[in-house]
Design a protein around this motif. Sequence first.
Motif, mmCIF file in Angstrom:
data_model
loop_
_atom_site.group_PDB
_atom_site.id
_atom_site.type_symbol
_atom_site.label_atom_id
_atom_site.label_comp_id
_atom_site.label_asym_id
_atom_site.label_seq_id
_atom_site.Cartn_x
_atom_site.Cartn_y
_atom_site.Cartn_z
ATOM 1 N N LYS A 202 0.822 -1.219 0.000
ATOM 2 C CA LYS A 202 0.000 0.000 0.000
ATOM 3 C C LYS A 202 0.855 1.268 0.000
ATOM 4 N N THR A 203 1.770 1.342 0.961
ATOM 5 C CA THR A 203 2.582 2.553 1.113
ATOM 6 C C THR A 203 3.495 2.746 -0.093
ATOM 7 N N SER A 204 4.074 1.656 -0.590
ATOM 8 C CA SER A 204 4.976 1.761 -1.745
ATOM 9 C C SER A 204 4.232 2.276 -2.971
ATOM 10 N N VAL A 205 3.057 1.682 -3.275
ATOM 11 C CA VAL A 205 2.282 2.124 -4.437
ATOM 12 C C VAL A 205 1.840 3.568 -4.258
ATOM 13 N N LYS A 206 1.434 3.929 -3.055
ATOM 14 C CA LYS A 206 1.023 5.318 -2.782
ATOM 15 C C LYS A 206 2.160 6.292 -3.064
ATOM 16 N N TYR A 217 -0.266 16.962 -11.826
ATOM 17 C CA TYR A 217 -1.312 17.436 -10.925
ATOM 18 C C TYR A 217 -0.740 17.928 -9.587
ATOM 19 N N ARG A 218 -1.572 18.673 -8.869
ATOM 20 C CA ARG A 218 -1.282 19.032 -7.483
ATOM 21 C C ARG A 218 -1.866 17.917 -6.607
ATOM 22 N N VAL A 219 -1.002 17.188 -5.905
ATOM 23 C CA VAL A 219 -1.404 15.966 -5.199
ATOM 24 C C VAL A 219 -1.178 16.090 -3.693
ATOM 25 N N ALA A 220 -2.134 15.597 -2.917
ATOM 26 C CA ALA A 220 -1.989 15.477 -1.459
ATOM 27 C C ALA A 220 -2.141 14.006 -1.095
ATOM 28 N N VAL A 221 -1.311 13.517 -0.179
ATOM 29 C CA VAL A 221 -1.357 12.099 0.207
ATOM 30 C C VAL A 221 -1.329 11.962 1.723
ATOM 31 N N THR A 222 -1.786 10.807 2.200
ATOM 32 C CA THR A 222 -1.628 10.491 3.615
ATOM 33 C C THR A 222 -0.142 10.224 3.868
ATOM 34 N N PRO A 223 0.461 10.817 4.909
ATOM 35 C CA PRO A 223 1.902 10.658 5.131
ATOM 36 C C PRO A 223 2.261 9.300 5.713
ATOM 37 N N LEU A 224 3.519 8.888 5.488
ATOM 38 C CA LEU A 224 4.065 7.660 6.073
ATOM 39 C C LEU A 224 3.079 6.517 5.885
ATOM 40 N N TYR A 226 0.094 6.399 7.575
ATOM 41 C CA TYR A 226 -1.125 6.874 8.223
ATOM 42 C C TYR A 226 -2.324 6.330 7.436
ATOM 43 N N ASN A 227 -2.877 5.205 7.881
ATOM 44 C CA ASN A 227 -3.960 4.574 7.125
ATOM 45 C C ASN A 227 -5.179 4.256 7.984
ATOM 46 N N THR A 228 -5.324 4.975 9.105
ATOM 47 C CA THR A 228 -6.470 4.830 9.987
ATOM 48 C C THR A 228 -7.409 6.024 9.798
ATOM 49 N N PRO A 229 -8.623 5.979 10.364
ATOM 50 C CA PRO A 229 -9.536 7.122 10.220
ATOM 51 C C PRO A 229 -8.921 8.447 10.661
ATOM 52 N N LEU A 230 -8.305 8.474 11.826
ATOM 53 C CA LEU A 230 -7.722 9.727 12.309
ATOM 54 C C LEU A 230 -6.512 10.133 11.474
ATOM 55 N N GLY A 231 -5.750 9.149 10.981
ATOM 56 C CA GLY A 231 -4.615 9.449 10.110
ATOM 57 C C GLY A 231 -5.060 10.106 8.819
ATOM 58 N N MET A 250 -5.361 3.049 2.936
ATOM 59 C CA MET A 250 -6.390 2.503 3.819
ATOM 60 C C MET A 250 -5.946 1.165 4.403
ATOM 61 N N GLY A 251 -5.792 1.116 5.718
ATOM 62 C CA GLY A 251 -5.393 -0.106 6.392
ATOM 63 C C GLY A 251 -6.569 -0.752 7.106
ATOM 64 N N ALA A 252 -6.453 -2.031 7.402
ATOM 65 C CA ALA A 252 -7.538 -2.752 8.078
ATOM 66 C C ALA A 252 -6.970 -3.855 8.947
ATOM 67 N N ARG A 253 -7.619 -4.075 10.076
ATOM 68 C CA ARG A 253 -7.265 -5.182 10.959
ATOM 69 C C ARG A 253 -8.447 -6.118 11.164
ATOM 70 N N LYS A 254 -9.630 -5.696 10.708
ATOM 71 C CA LYS A 254 -10.820 -6.531 10.862
ATOM 72 C C LYS A 254 -11.854 -6.130 9.814
ATOM 73 N N PRO A 255 -12.816 -7.017 9.502
ATOM 74 C CA PRO A 255 -13.859 -6.679 8.541
ATOM 75 C C PRO A 255 -14.593 -5.400 8.933
ATOM 76 N N GLY A 256 -14.881 -4.573 7.935
ATOM 77 C CA GLY A 256 -15.588 -3.321 8.183
ATOM 78 C C GLY A 256 -14.690 -2.109 8.264
#
Length: 528
Positions: A202-206, A217-224, A226-231, A250-256
């Motif tokens: 995920k991070t590498s492709v990002k 383009y002018r691009v903004a990304v999640t840093p490092l 940071y793949n949680t809601p607050l991140g 976008m990271g996940a540890r459980k369904p949903g």
Amino acid sequence: MIYFFVAACLSAVCVYVCFGRKFFAIFQQCSYRCGEFIGALRKECKEDTEYLSTYSLTFFVYSLVFSPLFALDDVLFSTVFFLGSFAFALGVFLKICPVKKVRITARFARMSFVSVLLCALVVIGFCCFGYLVVGYDIPLCLVLSAAITLVALLLPFFICAGCFVCLPYDKFMFKKSVKKCRRKLEGFPRLIRIGITGSYGKTSVKNILEKMLSAKYRVAVTPLSYNTPLGICKAAEKVDVETEIFIAEMGARKPGDIKELCDIVRPDVGIITGICGQHLETFLSVENVKSTKNELIEALPLDGYAFFSADSAGSRELFEKCGVTKCLAGASGGEVFVESTEEREDGTHIAMNIGGKVYSFSTELRGRANAGNICLAAAVALKFGVSPERIVVAAERLKPSPHRLEVIRANGVVIIDDSYNANVESVKAAAEVLGCFGGKKFVVTPGVVEGGASAEKINADVGKILAHAADEIIAVGQNSAAISAGVEKRAAVVEVNNIEEAKIILNAKLKNGDAVLFLNDIPDRYGA
């Protein structure tokens, strides 16, 4: 008497801070989840928990031995009491050390403050109990000593209690942040929103995609990472009226979990990288992993666009089921694919097919897996009108992300730092990179963690893969026996308990011209 109360309070602070340093770090790494935290203390950190209990009880015995001094001179006893507690707490502070330090966030500060306050109330409650019920001096000092010992013994539970008390406020602040982020992103209707998920890559492709799209383009990304809601909410603060594309990992540890993130970002484009049995302790099965990652595709609008890695069976399966406009790309095939790769000591040489034309270039990114990541990102960039020539220029300028197949040369030794994370697919890539260097080849690894019921088989596969590239494998921690079984004497294997033992072995054996691969975090999360 007042001297003793002051000494007791100072002792409680010393014990709490010094004993709590490692446990606060573990709690934060468990994402403030009490169940996961207690599970870590019972498994990976069982030795630390036992050490904490031993020190706490030893301190209580120390207090008993010197308690007669209280009747003779409370100032002298208070001094001895404080110095003793400080010495014991310092011993724990130096012995139990977290690998990953605590990040001081607003949530962490709140939780810590409440936790300390709860501890103080317990100590005061013991004091009141001793004064009102016992009523004479020597037993009172013993009750106070017992209170501080209790603080040390129950420290993990005080941490959980502090988090629980703060939970209503944290949930309120979380909902407020999410609502603010969603409203802000909706305020830019022309903003293109891209979501990236997968078990790995995920991070590498990002990072690759950001460089390629930034050519136009002018691009903004999640840093490092940071793949949680607050991140994601934090990253969205950088979005402004001039931003044209927002890329959210976008990271996940459980369904949903992915659905929750998609409700915030509401992506127009979805990218699925590699899928494997990652986080099986919480997902329980690879099927659950695939269905969770597919939540990103299900969240796309009817006119959305989905991209899938061709290098993962799980990703290809989701590609076949996808109902929106889609694209497959990767090292092994698709609309953008690799004709050939060659690992060299100075980097990877790639011949990449873009739209039927082959482009050759060299990059510092290592391994065929990264070549696949470049293809996937290139397919997305191509969709957004970035020319193949600009894509290749961006690829040539790519630098490895920290701790992801990062090659470092020091004192005549090649160090391959792939310590961020590990799964079976990334192990194959790391072994391939290790194989292109000369000299004797070493690997230091704890294997793949969070493998759940499949952990033994997964780590046997890790040993089998590494045995084809390494001369000697130093297996660290609880997976070492499984790794050793997979090697089957095709390479030398040494099983050790912690990283300190691994360092001693490496220092004795490494010579000029050798190469060592650090595969996965050592120890993976919490430290020895």
